[in-house]
Design a protein around this motif. Structure first.
Motif, short mmCIF file in Angstrom:
data_model
loop_
_atom_site.label_atom_id
_atom_site.label_comp_id
_atom_site.label_asym_id
_atom_site.label_seq_id
_atom_site.Cartn_x
_atom_site.Cartn_y
_atom_site.Cartn_z
N PRO A 77 0.84 -1.21 0.00
CA PRO A 77 0.00 0.00 0.00
C PRO A 77 0.87 1.25 0.00
N PRO A 78 0.27 2.41 -0.29
CA PRO A 78 1.06 3.65 -0.23
C PRO A 78 1.52 3.90 1.21
N GLN A 91 -7.72 9.87 1.53
CA GLN A 91 -7.84 9.80 0.08
C GLN A 91 -7.03 8.63 -0.48
N ALA A 92 -5.82 8.44 0.07
CA ALA A 92 -4.99 7.32 -0.39
C ALA A 92 -5.62 5.98 -0.06
N VAL A 98 -7.58 0.19 0.72
CA VAL A 98 -6.92 -0.46 1.85
C VAL A 98 -7.49 0.09 3.14
N SER A 99 -7.47 -0.74 4.15
CA SER A 99 -8.02 -0.31 5.44
C SER A 99 -6.95 0.09 6.43
N LEU A 114 -1.55 3.47 10.50
CA LEU A 114 -2.82 4.21 10.48
C LEU A 114 -3.88 3.33 9.85
N SER A 115 -5.01 3.16 10.55
CA SER A 115 -6.11 2.35 10.02
C SER A 115 -7.34 3.22 9.81
N ALA A 116 -8.27 2.70 9.01
CA ALA A 116 -9.53 3.41 8.80
C ALA A 116 -10.25 3.59 10.14
#
Length: 537
Positions: A77-78, A91-92, A98-99, A114-116
């Motif tokens: 992931p980014p 936004q990413a 990705v969560s 960092l998670s949603a």
């Protein structure tokens, strides 16, 4: 392109090392560039002298082919710097679906995760507590697409305060008071004037013009204009905070590319994170791992040279994918999940088989490689005096010697004079060409030293027997045997410890000593092991 490791047996001899190197060179020369020779142990003095003579480096050392994190199809992931805004991070996440995502320091090392859920929790908290602290002004301008109207008055780097939307002038009880405020207003001159008189930290003017009078009046208040409406602006202020303020930085669980999946699974079962950061050798973030990635790892691919016994092969072989076996020993206990190519021929050297494969493919090895192959055949056939030696070995060795323009006799003398230097420890010599066998319930180890002056080694007989006894105890073996094979005498001085009566019976040894000379005995594979196998049934 996945690497295919071509490896000989543990405690590799010259034939094991060279056959792997020659076969890798053949495969790569045919256009399959992913093949790489490997070794499972230290290179012996004999092998090193051969490699040095022809200008080769030893193959890479591998100690295990168990599945590692690098063998997983993990996510990439980014990754965002810790100073990036929550808005940019969200936004990413949405773009890449990705969560969770890693947060990094400036040098790419791990700062946090960092998670949603972290974003959602922050959003819910900000509803009840609309206060923000130390929001970088640069972040505010970025998320709000705004500009500072009184920039020349003072240089603001950060703003803090309770985010408040300006209300109608008649609602005094709900209006702002004090300086610790970030006021959001529209075309409301009275509210703007009051805010400037109170010297609030920041005024955000939404979709409205600000007169020059107010700009000049603002001495300690940062005035920012934005094209967004008040409701959206309030949410964006919250999302202008750096992700370092909400991401997890404590009690994180992370893995490295070289970690074995067996260990990773145990750790994952003990934790409840959705994804785990993966780091490289320099602690930089390279991806993330989730539970489902562990279900189907890519197995390492290997080709086994000069052996087909699990005990002699690389640890973790049951987790690897065996592609081929090229050997000249008895068939043993290795099993495969799929049909594979097996080439097992009754010749004195595995390198002889590889040399034949060059011929079959219409490919001539380089002069240096041919010299290396000739030396390996001479070594494994004990200068063609081993009972395992065939006419094919002799023919192939001569052919390789002609290509390399070397003398087989000179090669043999150089090889067997390098095996028994006085400076070497008995333990090192024992382990140079050491193999373990399990035969009819008997655990046995047979080491072989080939030389041209066995008397020099016999002078250290007691040291050898002591070291052999230590190996037997440490490895839990029934018997340990050492073959000191003398090329000039065309026989073997046999040292043994453990089940001594069996050894005496098998080789008709009359003396009570733990040492005996066995004329014409030159081969572990064709003479010693078959004799013991027949005795034990």
């Amino acid at each position: 392109m996945e690497t295919v490791y071509i490896t000989g047996h543990r405690n590799p001899d010259t034939d094991s090392i060279v056959s792997a190197m020659a076969y890798a060179a053949l495969k790569n020369a045919l256009g399959q560039r992913e093949y790489k020779a490997a070794r499972l142990g230290q290179v012996s003095d004999e092998t090193q002298s051969v490699l040095d003579r022809f200008g080769f480096q030893p193959p890479m050392l591998i100690t295990d082919v168990r599945n590692q994190v690098r063998d997983l199809d993990y996510d990439t992931p980014p990754t965002l710097d810790a100073s990036a805004t929550i808005s940019r991070a969200w936004q990413a996440m949405q773009k890449d679906r990705v969560s969770a995502m890693p947060v990094t320091n400036e040098d790419g090392t791990l700062y946090g995760m960092l998670s949603a859920g972290d974003v959602a929790n922050y959003d819910m908290t900000s509803v009840r507590d609309p206060q923000v602290r130390n929001v970088p002004v640069y972040n505010l301008l970025s998320v709000l697409e705004g500009q500072i109207l009184n920039e020349g008055t003072e240089l603001w780097e950060e703003v803090s305060g309770f985010v408040t939307i300006a209300l109608p002038a008649g609602r005094e009880n709900l209006m702002f008071s004090g300086q610790d405020v970030i006021l959001v207003c529209g075309d409301q001159p009275d509210m703007l004037r009051r805010a400037l008189e109170l010297e609030v930290n920041c005024v955000l003017v939404c979709q409205a013009e600000v007169s020059q009078e107010f700009i000049e009046m603002a001495k300690k208040t940062c005035i920012i204009s934005t094209p967004y409406d008040a409701y959206r602006a309030v949410r964006l202020i919250q999302h202008a905070m750096p992700i370092s303020s909400i991401c997890k930085t404590k009690d994180m669980v992370c893995f490295h590319l070289d970690d074995y999946i067996d260990d990773v699974q145990d750790t994952v079962l003990e934790s409840r994170f959705r994804s785990y950061p993966i780091l490289d050798e320099e602690e930089r973030v390279v991806g993330t791992l989730s539970r489902f990635h562990l279900l189907r790892p890519r197995r390492k691919r290997v080709i086994l040279m000069d052996h087909n016994e699990k005990a002699q092969s690389v640890p973790g072989l049951d987790q690897a994918r065996i592609m081929e076996i090229v050997d000249h020993h008895r068939l043993a206990d290795i099993e495969t999940k799929d049909p594979i190519y097996v080439r097992n021929e009754p010749v004195g050297s595995t390198t002889t088989i590889v040399a034949g494969m060059y011929q079959e493919k219409g490919l001539m090895p380089t002069a240096k490689m041919a010299g290396l192959m000739a030396a390996a055949i001479v070594s494994d056939t004990v200068m063609f005096k081993s009972p395992t030696c065939t006419q094919r070995d002799i023919d192939m060795a001569n052919r390789m010697a002609r290509i390399a323009n070397v003398s087989l006799e000179d090669l043999g003398k150089a090889i067997f004079s390098a095996t028994c230097g006085d400076e070497r420890t008995v333990d090192a010599m024992l382990k140079t060409d050491y193999k373990e066998f399990h035969i009819a319930g008997h655990d046995l180890a047979v080491s072989q030293i080939t030389c041209m002056d066995s008397d020099r080694l016999l002078a250290r007989k007691q040291d050898f027997l002591t070291a052999m006894g230590a190996i037997r105890k440490a490895r839990g073996l029934d018997t340990v045997v050492l073959m000191i094979t003398d090329v000039l005498l065309e026989g073997t001085q046999l040292l043994f410890t453990g089940d001594e009566d069996t050894i005496r019976q098998a080789f008709n040894i009359k003396s009570d000593d733990n040492c005996a000379f066995l004329p014409k005995i030159m081969s572990r594979k064709k003479q010693v092991i078959p004799t013991l196998s027949a005795l034990w049934g």
